[in-house]
Design a protein around this motif. Structure first.
Motif, PDB file in Angstrom:
ATOM      1  N   SER A  20       0.807  -1.219   0.000  1.00 60.93           N
ATOM      2  CA  SER A  20       0.000   0.000   0.000  1.00 60.93           C
ATOM      3  C   SER A  20       0.837   1.264   0.000  1.00 60.93           C
ATOM      4  N   SER A  23       2.890   5.421  -2.505  1.00 59.89           N
ATOM      5  CA  SER A  23       3.112   6.842  -2.781  1.00 59.89           C
ATOM      6  C   SER A  23       4.392   7.372  -2.164  1.00 59.89           C
ATOM      7  N   SER A  24       4.780   8.456  -2.654  1.00 64.39           N
ATOM      8  CA  SER A  24       5.758   9.436  -2.133  1.00 64.39           C
ATOM      9  C   SER A  24       6.965   8.927  -1.363  1.00 64.39           C
ATOM     10  N   SER A  25       7.268   9.648  -0.343  1.00 64.38           N
ATOM     11  CA  SER A  25       8.563   9.540   0.314  1.00 64.38           C
ATOM     12  C   SER A  25       8.769   8.196   0.984  1.00 64.38           C
ATOM     13  N   PRO A  26      10.006   7.773   1.055  1.00 64.38           N
ATOM     14  CA  PRO A  26      10.308   6.504   1.732  1.00 64.38           C
ATOM     15  C   PRO A  26       9.785   6.562   3.153  1.00 64.38           C
ATOM     16  N   THR A  27       8.980   5.610   3.460  1.00 62.14           N
ATOM     17  CA  THR A  27       8.410   5.607   4.798  1.00 62.14           C
ATOM     18  C   THR A  27       9.244   4.650   5.629  1.00 62.14           C
ATOM     19  N   ASP A  29      10.052   4.672   9.359  1.00 67.83           N
ATOM     20  CA  ASP A  29       9.410   4.178  10.574  1.00 67.83           C
ATOM     21  C   ASP A  29       7.967   3.841  10.339  1.00 67.83           C
ATOM     22  N   ASN A  30       7.425   4.379   9.296  1.00 67.72           N
ATOM     23  CA  ASN A  30       6.030   4.078   9.027  1.00 67.72           C
ATOM     24  C   ASN A  30       5.796   2.620   8.704  1.00 67.72           C
ATOM     25  N   ASN A  33       4.228   0.972  11.238  1.00 63.98           N
ATOM     26  CA  ASN A  33       2.818   1.283  11.411  1.00 63.98           C
ATOM     27  C   ASN A  33       1.925   0.458  10.524  1.00 63.98           C
ATOM     28  N   HIS A  34       2.528  -0.176   9.549  1.00 67.34           N
ATOM     29  CA  HIS A  34       1.721  -1.012   8.672  1.00 67.34           C
ATOM     30  C   HIS A  34       1.292  -2.274   9.387  1.00 67.34           C
ATOM     31  N   PRO A  35       0.023  -2.485   9.457  1.00 66.79           N
ATOM     32  CA  PRO A  35      -0.391  -3.798   9.961  1.00 66.79           C
ATOM     33  C   PRO A  35       0.002  -4.800   8.897  1.00 66.79           C
ATOM     34  N   LEU A  68       5.007   2.401  18.956  1.00 69.47           N
ATOM     35  CA  LEU A  68       5.371   1.831  17.662  1.00 69.47           C
ATOM     36  C   LEU A  68       6.733   2.282  17.201  1.00 69.47           C
ATOM     37  N   SER A  69       7.390   3.131  17.964  1.00 69.02           N
ATOM     38  CA  SER A  69       8.741   3.486  17.538  1.00 69.02           C
ATOM     39  C   SER A  69       9.707   2.549  18.210  1.00 69.02           C
TER      40      SER A  69
END
Lengths: 197, 589
Positions: A20, A23-27, A29-30, A33-35, A68-69
């Motif tokens: 998913s 898009s856009s910037s390299p995520t 730490d996100n 957050n991805h389940p 989550l960090s």
């Protein structure tokens, strides 16, 4: 508790992040957050909720007070914080909605070594996890989750388990019977040292 | 303005006297004070005080109300020195995230020392409005003794007191008009605090004790309500039954704002019709709340009173879509509506259909921790409301998932949002149709809603959201962020791009020292910054504190945590210097 937490982190970061994030910037730490679907099933063995749907993974983590960090997984105190800090619903509102049936079930709670007890409304919590977390916060200690299996214990005297007195006067470990059944049989709660059980 | 120009032209020396000024046909101080005294708006008064020394003085002498958004930004000594004639004080204490247990107990914001100074400097104090402060029973007793003219006390989200404190207020504040206790953590000890109002006491206009758990002395309450003919606002707690409510309404048909007690009791036909006629006698009712524990069959008793209602607060009443729809048919004048998400999308459609004048909608989750197929409201309900309620400008919406397209549609329908607070309860939840981040949703909000003052974001969000906010949200004053962003760049965009930003509260985001320090120049123009569980370190905070000595940079340390990390950081401007009452776990750098 710490190793269990670290293991959870490993599961979440090890799984590929879902497609998913197109898009856009390299995520970076996100990703945490991805389940991610692959972590959900194995997480259930680590004292997380047994319902292992994608979406609930994170809310489960949060209910256990896990941040989550990644840098915060190693701080036990973060876990001790009440599960009631997300979603941002004021506790007065939350507990009121739970008490909407106007039935409350207050039980006495004692912690070993402290003569003065507290009272807690069991019906303000939905399940064992919420109860344990609320108590851990109330008494500022680590309480082992009831439905975890073998756990690497933190040595020391700051780890407790939760026990209860049932209608027959016996003292039992919390967590063996379904939550609803527990509610009908519990009279009192006691937080005892883990090495005593 | 003219008088000041003239004075400058005359090259007034410091010794020039009053007569000289009079001669130049300037306003005498008394007149200036009178004129400036008529200004009510805080912003106007602030501007006026900057014009010149005379205006500054006229403003400070004529000021009667003061609002302090952060109790640590100023000290009571400084306050009383500048404003000698204050009658009404509003103080806010803890950072807002303390509502969600992110601030430890005993953090501070204790009112007591303020009261001690006020007792000396403002003996004629009439009103005190506190939010998120710690208030002890001793403080309340002290207050009741110290201010003979005291009229109004409003405590919101405060803690530390019990009904004993309320009893002291009831007993000793002879001129009390307002006792408003909202959403506090209060120890409900004795049920007899209401009996402490003397028999001769009749001045009460506002009484709100809805948050108390225990029974109150109903007899005392009924007598109080009967003799206080000016009572306009009455908010009861859940111990009050429908039958008791009917008796109270019978005594006080002049009420404008009513918070009911429990709305569920076995009523006989007689009792039901008495209740119904009690409601129809309340011709002035514009606000309705309470409805703890609702039996939906009894909702029709409200119908006669609904036509004039402008504010309906059902945030404690988990109704379903049919019940709310039947009620809303009668509520065409509603401007503000607070509901629980048990009404679901169908209930929101009813809102869109029946409440065209709606300006504010808040939808709270009945079950924030529910798993699996939990219901609640979704994107389609959101769209439905926006289609029917074009005047909507305030929304607080809790949902489990959302789409970018829905939010874009909503703001297209309602471009006048001033407050947009969307809480997608699963952190990091992407658009559930496209699986993309929710960046475009908030992008649409800030691009379309030029008047936006307050924004709360949620869902899966990258730095792009923050780029949008920094670029478009030029009127933004308050921003709440959780579990969002990809890098320091995000926070930087906001700090550099939003000129009117006053409050920034962030939790669980990957923003570190670079982000924190990028706001160096900015924080003095803001009320406060909160960052918890981000990537800020103690060194970063120390650097900030060193560069900006007029900021208080505070770190809340947890036991056993990593010493180099700054888990919870609270930065705010202050003319009072570092806190003198900081507990050991609050480090001022």
């Amino acid at each position: 508790m710490e190793e269990m937490v670290m293991a959870t982190l490993d599961l979440i970061t090890a799984s590929p992040h879902s497609s998913s994030s197109s898009s856009s910037s390299p995520t970076t730490d996100n990703n945490n957050n991805h389940p991610s679907s692959s972590s959900s099933s194995s997480s259930s063995s680590l004292c997380l909720s047994s319902i292992s749907t994608r979406r609930t993974d994170l809310s489960t983590d949060l209910r256990l007070g896990l941040s989550l960090s990644p840098s915060h997984y190693s701080t036990p105190s973060r876990e001790q914080r009440s599960s009631f800090d997300w979603p941002p619903v004021k506790s007065t509102l939350r507990c009121t909605l739970v008490e909407k049936s106007q039935i409350s079930q207050f039980v006495k709670v004692y912690m070993e070594g402290i003569p003065i007890g507290r009272k807690l409304n069991l019906l303000a919590h939905h399940n064992y996890h919420a109860l344990v977390k609320a108590l851990a916060n109330m008494f500022r200690t680590t309480i082992l989750c009831p439905d975890s299996h073998q756990l690497p214990l933190i040595s020391g005297n700051n780890v407790h388990v939760l026990t209860y007195e049932d209608q027959e006067g016996d003292w039992m470990m919390v967590g063996d019977v379904p939550w609803e059944m527990f509610l009908t049989s519990v009279k009192k709660l006691k937080i005892t040292r883990a090495d005593r059980c | 303005m003219e008088c000041c120009n003239k004075r400058r032209m005359m090259k007034e020396s410091p010794e020039s006297n009053f007569m000289n000024r009079r001669g130049s046909s300037c306003f005498p101080d008394e007149v200036l004070e009178r004129v400036i005294g008529m200004l009510k708006s805080r912003k106007d008064r602030s501007s006026v005080s900057l014009v010149c020394k005379e205006w500054y003085n006229a403003e400070r002498w004529s000021r009667r109300n003061v609002f302090i958004g952060n109790c640590y930004s100023v000290s009571p000594e400084i306050l009383t020195r500048r404003f000698p004639n204050i009658r009404s004080v509003t103080l806010k204490g803890k950072p807002r995230f303390s509502d969600f247990n992110l601030v430890p107990a005993n953090w501070g914001a204790d009112i007591h020392f303020w009261l001690v100074v006020f007792a000396e400097k403002y003996p004629f104090l009439e009103e005190l409005r506190l939010k998120r402060m710690t208030v002890s029973d001793e403080s309340l007793k002290f207050l009741a003794r110290s201010f003979p003219n005291f009229k109004a006390i409003s405590l919101q989200n405060c803690d530390g007191f019990s009904t004993d404190g309320l009893a002291a207020i009831a007993a000793d504040c002879k001129n009390l008009t307002e006792l408003d206790i909202q959403e506090n953590v209060i120890d409900d000890k004795n049920d007899n605090w209401l009996t402490c109002f003397p028999e001769s006491f009749t001045s009460l206009e506002v009484l709100n004790f809805s948050i108390l758990h225990n029974d109150v002395n109903f007899d005392a309450l009924e007598k109080l309500v009967t003799r206080c003919k000016s009572l306009k606002t009455l908010k009861l707690n859940k111990s009050i039954t429908l039958e008791q409510l009917q008796r109270l309404l019978f005594r006080a048909p002049q009420l404008c704002e009513l918070g009911t007690g429990s709305f569920s009791q076995e009523l006989t036909t007689q009792q039901y019709s008495e209740l119904e006629s009690a409601f129809s006698n309340c011709k002035n009712l514009n606000t309705l709340s309470g409805l703890w524990v609702v039996t939906p069959q009894y909702l029709p008793v409200l119908y006669p009173a609904c036509a004039n209602l402008t504010f309906l607060n059902f945030s404690y009443a988990p109704l379903d879509s049919d019940d709310i729809a039947k009620l809303l048919v009668h509520c065409a004048n509603i401007r503000r509506l607070w509901v629980v998400d048990t009404i679901e999308d169908k209930g929101l459609e009813a809102v869109g259909t029946h409440c065209p004048l709606l300006e504010e909608l808040r939808v709270f989750p009945a079950d924030p921790f529910a798993e699996g197929d939990a219901r609640g409201v979704t994107d389609s309900g959101f769209i439905a409301v926006s289609q029917g309620c074009r005047n909507l400008h305030y929304v607080l919406y809790f949902c489990r998932h959302m789409t970018n397209a829905a939010v874009a549609t909503v703001v297209q329908n309602c471009p006048d949002f001033t407050h947009f607070r969307l809480c997608i309860m699963n952190p990091g939840q992407p658009d559930y149709r496209t699986s993309e981040p929710m960046d475009e949703a908030f992008g649409a909000v800030v691009k379309t809603c030029s008047k936006l003052q307050r924004l709360a974001i949620s869902g899966l969000l990258t730095d792009l959201t923050f780029e949008y906010i920094g670029k478009y949200a030029k009127n933004l004053e308050t921003l709440s962020v959780a579990f969002a962003g990809s890098s320091d760049w995000g926070m930087q965009c906001v700090l550099e791009g939003c000129p009117k930003l006053r409050k920034l509260e962030i939790r669980d985001c990957p923003f570190g020292n670079a982000a924190l320090l990028s706001g160096l120049e900015k924080y003095e123009s803001m009320r406060s910054l909160w960052m918890s569980d981000c990537k800020v370190t103690m060194n970063g905070c120390r650097l900030l504190a060193k560069e900006m000595p007029r900021l208080n940079v505070e770190v809340i340390k947890e036991d056993g945590s990593d010493d180099s990390q700054a888990e919870r950081v609270y930065v705010y401007r202050s003319v009072a210097g570092p806190r003198r009452d900081a507990p050991p776990f609050v480090l001022t750098l």
